[in-house]
Design an enzyme around this catalytic site. Sequence first.
Site, PDB file in Angstrom:
ATOM      1  N   ASP A  51      63.038  23.209  30.992  1.00 31.19           N
ATOM      2  CA  ASP A  51      63.215  24.241  31.986  1.00 31.19           C
ATOM      3  C   ASP A  51      64.038  23.982  33.038  1.00 31.19           C
ATOM      4  O   ASP A  51      64.734  24.964  33.671  1.00 31.19           O
ATOM      5  CB  ASP A  51      61.750  24.715  32.284  1.00 31.19           C
ATOM      6  CG  ASP A  51      61.489  26.034  32.701  1.00 31.19           C
ATOM      7  OD1 ASP A  51      62.046  26.751  31.982  1.00 31.19           O
ATOM      8  OD2 ASP A  51      60.743  26.272  33.696  1.00 31.19           O
ATOM      9  N   GLU A  91      63.102  25.502  43.809  1.00 35.81           N
ATOM     10  CA  GLU A  91      62.757  25.345  42.488  1.00 35.81           C
ATOM     11  C   GLU A  91      63.434  23.999  41.923  1.00 35.81           C
ATOM     12  O   GLU A  91      62.875  23.030  41.139  1.00 35.81           O
ATOM     13  CB  GLU A  91      62.758  26.565  41.549  1.00 35.81           C
ATOM     14  CG  GLU A  91      62.233  26.525  40.231  1.00 35.81           C
ATOM     15  CD  GLU A  91      61.790  28.017  39.912  1.00 35.81           C
ATOM     16  OE1 GLU A  91      61.286  28.847  41.031  1.00 35.81           O
ATOM     17  OE2 GLU A  91      62.091  28.282  38.865  1.00 35.81           O
ATOM     18  N   GLU A 143      60.797  36.682  35.034  1.00 31.19           N
ATOM     19  CA  GLU A 143      59.747  36.246  36.066  1.00 31.19           C
ATOM     20  C   GLU A 143      58.254  36.301  35.797  1.00 31.19           C
ATOM     21  O   GLU A 143      57.476  35.596  35.680  1.00 31.19           O
ATOM     22  CB  GLU A 143      60.032  36.720  37.422  1.00 31.19           C
ATOM     23  CG  GLU A 143      61.280  36.315  37.749  1.00 31.19           C
ATOM     24  CD  GLU A 143      61.615  34.809  38.225  1.00 31.19           C
ATOM     25  OE1 GLU A 143      61.064  33.908  37.504  1.00 31.19           O
ATOM     26  OE2 GLU A 143      62.218  34.701  39.430  1.00 31.19           O
ATOM     27  N   GLU A 213      61.273  33.924  25.195  1.00 33.18           N
ATOM     28  CA  GLU A 213      60.119  33.168  25.931  1.00 33.18           C
ATOM     29  C   GLU A 213      59.364  32.719  24.863  1.00 33.18           C
ATOM     30  O   GLU A 213      58.906  31.387  24.919  1.00 33.18           O
ATOM     31  CB  GLU A 213      59.477  34.204  26.914  1.00 33.18           C
ATOM     32  CG  GLU A 213      60.014  34.546  27.944  1.00 33.18           C
ATOM     33  CD  GLU A 213      60.229  33.532  29.212  1.00 33.18           C
ATOM     34  OE1 GLU A 213      59.679  32.364  28.949  1.00 33.18           O
ATOM     35  OE2 GLU A 213      61.254  33.584  29.954  1.00 33.18           O
TER      36      GLU A 213
END
Length: 224
Positions: A51, A91, A143, A213
């Site tokens: 990620d 992040e 998101e 995803e």
Amino acid sequence: MDGGGVETGTTAAWMEKHRQMYERATRHPFTVSIRDGTVDMSAFKRWLSQDYLFVREFVAFIASVLLKCCKQEDSSDMEIILGGVASISDEISWFKNEATRWGADLASVSPLKANLEYHRFLQSFTEPEVSYVVAVTAFWIIETVYQDSFGFCIQDGNKTPPELLGTCQRWGNAGFRQYCQSLHSIVDRCLANAPADAVKSAEEAFIRVLELEIGFWEMSSSQS
Ligand code: HMH
């Protein structure tokens, strides 16, 4: 304008139509195992390093959404999207800290197949031919999948290990949910004013994000 229409907009119809796929993306065995406290920590570390690479690629994607937004006649969505750009820097630092904590070496990690596939998808949005409505739709659902997946891990009845709560709160917190809702309102408003072919392309992007995803969670759990 009907005042946002989050409940009755085009996206609500998609959510109904593609409910099963949405659930597969947001209630995946990998994130459900975080919530249950049964998560395989090597899978968690794989997700974390992969990620990190995703997020680095995501920077250019958000920048392209921002650019398309600024080129609109009405660029009033700019502040919301700029918020996304601003938070990505934090992040990246978070991923670096978290990787150190879990002993994952980010310098030596290379993207696995599903991640590369996602990179290619994100890169396709930098083409100027891709319209703002399609790009902001993809942004919103990308998101939202994380918001919903990790939000579930901190909802009532969770057995999430305390050392993973920070991760879950990162995407599951109320501020991030609010930000996703703002993106949602933007998307519904844009779709309401978009020509049919753009609405169709946006729906295709929505579905593609859900597939990617799911693939990303699968990759994290099983190294495919
Ligand atoms: C794969 N999807 C993936 N990674 C993320 N960090 C997000 C969505 C949310 O930003």
